[in-house]
Scaffold this active site. Structure first.
Site, PDB file in Angstrom:
ATOM      1  N   LYS A   1       0.859  -1.189   0.000  1.00 37.13           N
ATOM      2  CA  LYS A   1       0.000   0.000   0.000  1.00 37.13           C
ATOM      3  C   LYS A   1       0.890   1.233   0.000  1.00 37.13           C
ATOM      4  O   LYS A   1       0.962   1.973   0.973  1.00 37.13           O
ATOM      5  CB  LYS A   1      -0.937  -0.041   1.221  1.00 37.13           C
ATOM      6  CG  LYS A   1      -2.413   0.200   0.867  1.00 37.13           C
ATOM      7  CD  LYS A   1      -3.323  -0.096   2.034  1.00 37.13           C
ATOM      8  CE  LYS A   1      -4.687   0.537   1.872  1.00 37.13           C
ATOM      9  NZ  LYS A   1      -5.536  -0.077   0.838  1.00 37.13           N
ATOM     10  N   GLU A  21      -7.638  -5.719 -10.095  1.00 34.97           N
ATOM     11  CA  GLU A  21      -8.256  -4.831  -9.103  1.00 34.97           C
ATOM     12  C   GLU A  21      -9.403  -4.046  -9.739  1.00 34.97           C
ATOM     13  O   GLU A  21      -9.459  -3.878 -10.956  1.00 34.97           O
ATOM     14  CB  GLU A  21      -7.214  -3.828  -8.578  1.00 34.97           C
ATOM     15  CG  GLU A  21      -6.033  -4.459  -7.883  1.00 34.97           C
ATOM     16  CD  GLU A  21      -6.102  -4.365  -6.358  1.00 34.97           C
ATOM     17  OE1 GLU A  21      -7.165  -4.016  -5.804  1.00 34.97           O
ATOM     18  OE2 GLU A  21      -5.082  -4.661  -5.736  1.00 34.97           O
TER      19      GLU A  21
HETATM   20  C1  LIG Z   1      -6.577  -0.907   0.476  1.00 41.88           C
HETATM   21  C2  LIG Z   1      -6.808  -1.534  -0.859  1.00 41.88           C
HETATM   22  C3  LIG Z   1      -7.723  -2.582  -1.067  1.00 41.88           C
HETATM   23  C4  LIG Z   1      -8.661  -3.056   0.003  1.00 41.88           C
HETATM   24  O1  LIG Z   1      -8.054  -3.612   1.103  1.00 41.88           O
HETATM   25  P1  LIG Z   1      -8.876  -3.753   2.463  1.00 41.88           P
HETATM   26  O2  LIG Z   1      -7.898  -4.286   3.416  1.00 41.88           O
HETATM   27  O3  LIG Z   1     -10.004  -4.668   2.212  1.00 41.88           O
HETATM   28  O4  LIG Z   1      -9.355  -2.374   2.799  1.00 41.88           O
HETATM   29  C5  LIG Z   1      -7.778  -3.166  -2.313  1.00 41.88           C
HETATM   30  N1  LIG Z   1      -7.022  -2.731  -3.340  1.00 41.88           N
HETATM   31  C6  LIG Z   1      -6.157  -1.708  -3.186  1.00 41.88           C
HETATM   32  C7  LIG Z   1      -5.356  -1.277  -4.353  1.00 41.88           C
HETATM   33  C8  LIG Z   1      -6.045  -1.077  -1.948  1.00 41.88           C
HETATM   34  O5  LIG Z   1      -5.205  -0.056  -1.816  1.00 41.88           O
END
Ligand SMILES: *Cc1c(COP(=O)(O)O)cnc(C)c1O
Length: 341
Positions: A185, A221
């Site tokens: 992230k 995604e």
């Molecule tokens: C944060 C995020 C998610 C979702 O993750 P959760 O833990 O379910 O909130 C999915 N894809 C991306 C690219 C993200 O940044």
């Protein structure tokens, strides 16, 4: 601390609102300091900070929920703590210890508890932990110092209209590279996604679907959320790839499907030219929990799953069960709930 005035809990949206306290801790010379709660929401850092120029930073997102009896709880905060450690490792950032991360989140929620929306409004207190590289640096290398912070803001539903399906279009752009930072992230992934998102929105779509960056044949995604589908024979499927951000919501839905709904659940490739095998589809992530996908546009044609206006029955059950667990109405699996007070 006084009750915050004039918050329209029913119409919160997903916007930043300054709350009373945030947690901040600094890393220098090999160690994180104690950390403390502060009132100032401005951070003053060197103009040469690595986060500005080289994107050395990562973040998390999770929520605090008000239960029917009025208590407050966090959902799987340990998972966010571990995931941030992985993001840190990818970015050569000193990982924040899991205990420190959880403690910071608990302290921030406690200090801002009047901002946790009442049960029944659908609102939650969204927590945004992050780590950034700071200090004086000009060459491309890891920062000499780091800041770990957690702030929070009350939010309503992420996608307006709640559980109404929305349409997505397949982007020709990639958000991440095959062996890049897609599973972390880290800020750069989101900078890369701003333009494809804007292009999709201009054409009337909620966001875009990203295919696998190596072959552009498989779904990865949906905007900043993970993808899932329900096959015609009733199985829950969700893609698995090293360039997908491993969603805590997706991981939880896999367990909810198996343990609560008694349906088979698997992680496997979902090919963009074989959407016919799915009778329902959705996007999942902390912010929206589940966004039902009405249709996906690919090569000029809109493929509709269940309906463009109605949410499918399995998607509805998954949503109701997971949100029931998060708000404390349905008993959670061991270790999923962290009581704040
Ligand atoms: C944060 C995020 C998610 C979702 O993750 P959760 O833990 O379910 O909130 C999915 N894809 C991306 C690219 C993200 O940044």
């Amino acid at each position: 601390m006084s009750e915050p005035a004039n918050i329209d809990w029913e119409n919160l949206g997903f916007r930043y609102m300054k709350t009373d306290f945030r947690y901040i801790s600094k890393w220098k010379d090999g160690d994180w300091d104690e950390g403390r709660l502060v009132e100032d929401n401005q951070i003053c850092i060197s103009e040469a900070s690595s986060v500005f120029h080289y994107g050395q930073g990562c973040f998390e997102g999770l929520k605090a929920y008000r239960t029917q009896s009025g208590t407050i709880q966090l959902f799987r905060v340990d998972q966010n703590a571990k995931r941030m450690q992985e993001s840190c490792r990818r970015g050569i950032i000193p990982p924040v210890p899991v205990g420190k991360f959880i403690d910071a989140c608990l302290r921030v929620v406690k200090a801002n508890k009047t901002y946790v929306p009442p049960y029944g409004t659908g609102g939650t207190l969204y927590l945004r932990p992050f780590v950034i590289g700071v200090g004086d640096l000009i060459g491309v290398s890891p920062a000499p110092e780091y800041i770990f912070s957690v702030f929070c803001t009350p939010v309503g539903a992420y996608f307006k209209g709640g559980l109404t399906p929305v349409n997505f279009t397949v982007s020709g752009y990639d958000r991440a590279a095959p062996f890049g930072t897609g599973a972390a992230k880290m800020g750069g992934n989101y900078a890369a996604s701003l333009m494809p998102h804007e292009l999709a929105k201009r054409r009337g779509f909620a966001d875009c679907v990203y295919l696998d960056p190596a072959t552009h044949t498989k779904i990865e995604e949906v905007g900043a959320a993970n993808f899932f589908g329900i096959t015609r024979d009733g199985r829950f499927v969700t893609p698995c790839s090293p360039s997908i951000l491993p969603s805590v919501t997706r991981k939880s839905l896999l367990e909810v499907a198996r343990g609560y709904l008694g349906i088979a659940a698997e992680e496997r490739d979902v090919f963009i030219d074989r959407l016919d095998e799915l009778s329902e589809a959705g996007a999942c992530g902390t912010a929206a929990v589940i966004t039902p996908i009405g249709g996906i546009e690919y090569r000029g044609r809109l493929h509709v799953f269940f309906s463009e206006t109605e949410v499918g029955p399995v998607t509805r059950k998954l949503y109701d069960t997971l949100t029931g667990i998060q708000f404390g109405d349905i008993e959670a699996p061991e270790g999923w709930i962290f009581k704040v007070e």
